[in-house]
Design a protein around this motif. Structure first.
Motif, mmCIF file in Angstrom:
data_model
loop_
_atom_site.group_PDB
_atom_site.id
_atom_site.type_symbol
_atom_site.label_atom_id
_atom_site.label_comp_id
_atom_site.label_asym_id
_atom_site.label_seq_id
_atom_site.Cartn_x
_atom_site.Cartn_y
_atom_site.Cartn_z
ATOM 1 N N TYR A 235 -35.646 4.927 -15.844
ATOM 2 C CA TYR A 235 -35.364 6.343 -15.606
ATOM 3 C C TYR A 235 -35.762 6.624 -14.157
ATOM 4 N N GLN A 236 -34.753 6.620 -13.279
ATOM 5 C CA GLN A 236 -34.992 6.642 -11.840
ATOM 6 C C GLN A 236 -34.710 8.017 -11.254
ATOM 7 N N GLY A 237 -35.753 8.638 -10.656
ATOM 8 C CA GLY A 237 -35.540 9.879 -9.917
ATOM 9 C C GLY A 237 -34.575 9.641 -8.768
ATOM 10 N N LEU A 238 -33.577 10.508 -8.632
ATOM 11 C CA LEU A 238 -32.538 10.307 -7.622
ATOM 12 C C LEU A 238 -33.128 10.229 -6.219
ATOM 13 N N PRO A 239 -32.908 9.120 -5.516
ATOM 14 C CA PRO A 239 -33.415 8.976 -4.156
ATOM 15 C C PRO A 239 -32.379 9.424 -3.120
ATOM 16 N N LYS A 240 -32.810 9.483 -1.876
ATOM 17 C CA LYS A 240 -31.907 9.866 -0.791
ATOM 18 C C LYS A 240 -31.045 8.680 -0.355
ATOM 19 N N GLY A 241 -29.947 9.008 0.336
ATOM 20 C CA GLY A 241 -29.110 7.996 0.962
ATOM 21 C C GLY A 241 -28.536 7.003 -0.025
ATOM 22 N N ASP A 242 -28.514 5.742 0.401
ATOM 23 C CA ASP A 242 -27.934 4.691 -0.444
ATOM 24 C C ASP A 242 -29.015 3.864 -1.148
ATOM 25 N N LYS A 243 -30.218 4.411 -1.273
ATOM 26 C CA LYS A 243 -31.310 3.669 -1.913
ATOM 27 C C LYS A 243 -30.984 3.313 -3.365
ATOM 28 N N MET A 244 -30.236 4.178 -4.027
ATOM 29 C CA MET A 244 -29.911 3.925 -5.433
ATOM 30 C C MET A 244 -29.103 2.640 -5.577
ATOM 31 N N GLU A 245 -28.284 2.327 -4.590
ATOM 32 C CA GLU A 245 -27.499 1.097 -4.652
ATOM 33 C C GLU A 245 -28.412 -0.123 -4.658
ATOM 34 N N LEU A 246 -29.434 -0.096 -3.809
ATOM 35 C CA LEU A 246 -30.408 -1.197 -3.789
ATOM 36 C C LEU A 246 -31.155 -1.276 -5.114
ATOM 37 N N ILE A 247 -31.559 -0.122 -5.634
ATOM 38 C CA ILE A 247 -32.301 -0.082 -6.891
ATOM 39 C C ILE A 247 -31.474 -0.673 -8.020
ATOM 40 N N VAL A 248 -30.211 -0.284 -8.118
ATOM 41 C CA VAL A 248 -29.333 -0.807 -9.172
ATOM 42 C C VAL A 248 -29.191 -2.317 -9.040
ATOM 43 N N GLN A 249 -28.877 -2.769 -7.831
ATOM 44 C CA GLN A 249 -28.650 -4.205 -7.617
ATOM 45 C C GLN A 249 -29.865 -5.041 -7.999
ATOM 46 N N LYS A 250 -31.011 -4.664 -7.505
ATOM 47 C CA LYS A 250 -32.207 -5.497 -7.694
ATOM 48 C C LYS A 250 -32.778 -5.391 -9.111
ATOM 49 N N THR A 251 -32.726 -4.220 -9.725
ATOM 50 C CA THR A 251 -33.243 -4.124 -11.095
ATOM 51 C C THR A 251 -32.344 -4.872 -12.078
ATOM 52 N N VAL A 252 -31.036 -4.919 -11.803
ATOM 53 C CA VAL A 252 -30.147 -5.731 -12.641
ATOM 54 C C VAL A 252 -30.524 -7.204 -12.519
ATOM 55 N N GLU A 253 -30.793 -7.660 -11.310
ATOM 56 C CA GLU A 253 -31.212 -9.044 -11.116
ATOM 57 C C GLU A 253 -32.505 -9.346 -11.864
ATOM 58 N N LEU A 254 -33.380 -8.356 -11.980
ATOM 59 C CA LEU A 254 -34.687 -8.556 -12.618
ATOM 60 C C LEU A 254 -34.642 -8.378 -14.128
ATOM 61 N N GLY A 255 -33.497 -7.957 -14.676
ATOM 62 C CA GLY A 255 -33.365 -7.943 -16.129
ATOM 63 C C GLY A 255 -33.284 -6.594 -16.800
ATOM 64 N N VAL A 256 -33.142 -5.498 -16.046
ATOM 65 C CA VAL A 256 -33.053 -4.179 -16.661
ATOM 66 C C VAL A 256 -31.855 -4.108 -17.604
ATOM 67 N N SER A 257 -31.979 -3.348 -18.684
ATOM 68 C CA SER A 257 -30.893 -3.212 -19.653
ATOM 69 C C SER A 257 -30.019 -1.995 -19.371
ATOM 70 N N ARG A 258 -30.641 -0.941 -18.852
ATOM 71 C CA ARG A 258 -29.925 0.313 -18.634
ATOM 72 C C ARG A 258 -30.622 1.094 -17.529
ATOM 73 N N ILE A 259 -29.826 1.829 -16.757
ATOM 74 C CA ILE A 259 -30.365 2.636 -15.669
ATOM 75 C C ILE A 259 -29.910 4.080 -15.860
ATOM 76 N N VAL A 260 -30.862 4.991 -15.856
ATOM 77 C CA VAL A 260 -30.553 6.413 -16.026
ATOM 78 C C VAL A 260 -30.988 7.157 -14.763
ATOM 79 N N PRO A 261 -30.046 7.607 -13.929
ATOM 80 C CA PRO A 261 -30.418 8.419 -12.765
ATOM 81 C C PRO A 261 -30.851 9.806 -13.246
ATOM 82 N N VAL A 262 -31.989 10.285 -12.725
ATOM 83 C CA VAL A 262 -32.562 11.538 -13.221
ATOM 84 C C VAL A 262 -32.797 12.527 -12.079
ATOM 85 N N GLU A 263 -32.336 13.753 -12.277
ATOM 86 C CA GLU A 263 -32.632 14.836 -11.331
ATOM 87 C C GLU A 263 -34.007 15.402 -11.665
ATOM 88 N N MET A 264 -34.931 15.280 -10.715
ATOM 89 C CA MET A 264 -36.286 15.800 -10.895
ATOM 90 C C MET A 264 -36.559 16.907 -9.881
#
Length: 245
Positions: A81-110
């Protein structure tokens, strides 16, 4: 060995038909030939060892040599459950967490999120993030393609995460690495795990309290302050080390 994903409709009893952009990649980039072997996943945990039989302009036909369950998935379902970051940081987060084994990613407005996405922009972002997740799953030879959900507000994500067996909330104000180790050691393979990561500005105190009331475990990842794009990766790496057999 090169790895691709197809939908169930492209799989028959004896052969698999690869379509779309992967055909161009096989023909023009990888320059694969008939008779070569490749791995094909259905995106849901099953994979097929195949041999290319025919390379056409718009399709690659491959015979199925062996079917097996993927051996590259973690033994627990992990949702970020990832708080929405600025810029293109979310792209890095998605890429690397998938490599590390995450099952699902939920972008969250906080509350402290700088980024505000309207419905149209959020849909386009999700499409882009989903493509990155698929590419990362191919590269890391995952047996499934992790889902990137639609952007949710805090209340929606909180309600969803209440169904997790374990909730982990890395927080810069938390202390005691011993407590963190004790929490991690209690997580068993097969447990569903939710990881909450705040945006650049961190969590609001009321958000932390709401997560605690939902059964969340507030913990520290060490004495250093991690960026939002780093904290989730650190938490996933710890869980990968702890859970993988």
């Amino acid at each position: 060995m090169h790895h691709f994903f197809v939908s169930q409709e492209q799989i028959s009893e004896k052969e698999i038909k690869i379509l779309g952009q992967d055909v161009r990649h096989i023909r023009q980039v990888l320059r694969m030939e008939e008779g070569e072997e490749l791995l094909v996943g259905d995106g849901e945990g099953r994979e097929y060892l195949c041999q290319i039989q025919k390379i056409e302009e718009k399709a690659v036909i491959a015979w199925i040599l062996e079917q097996r369950d993927s051996q590259t998935e973690l033994p627990s379902e992990i949702t970020l459950y990832q708080g929405l970051p600025k810029g293109d940081k979310m792209e890095l987060i998605v890429q690397k967490t998938v490599e590390l084994g995450v099952s699902r990613i939920v972008p969250v407005e906080m509350k402290r999120c700088v980024v505000k996405l309207d419905q149209k922009k959020a849909a386009k972002k999700r499409e882009r993030w989903s493509l990155i997740a698929e590419s990362a799953a191919k590269q890391s030879k995952r047996g499934r393609i992790p889902e990137v959900s639609e952007v949710k507000n805090f209340a929606q994500a909180l309600q969803e995460s209440s169904g997790e067996d374990v909730l982990l909330i890395p927080y810069e104000c938390a202390e005691n690495m011993g407590a963190t180790r004790a929490i991690i050691e209690q997580i068993k393979p097969g447990s569903s795990v939710g990881i909450w990561i705040g945006p650049e500005g961190g969590f609001e105190e009321e958000e932390i309290e709401a997560l605690k009331n939902c059964g969340g475990n507030v913990l520290t990842l060490g004495k250093r302050i991690l960026r939002t794009e780093t904290a989730g990766l650190a938490m996933l790496a710890i869980l990968m080390y702890h859970l993988e057999r």
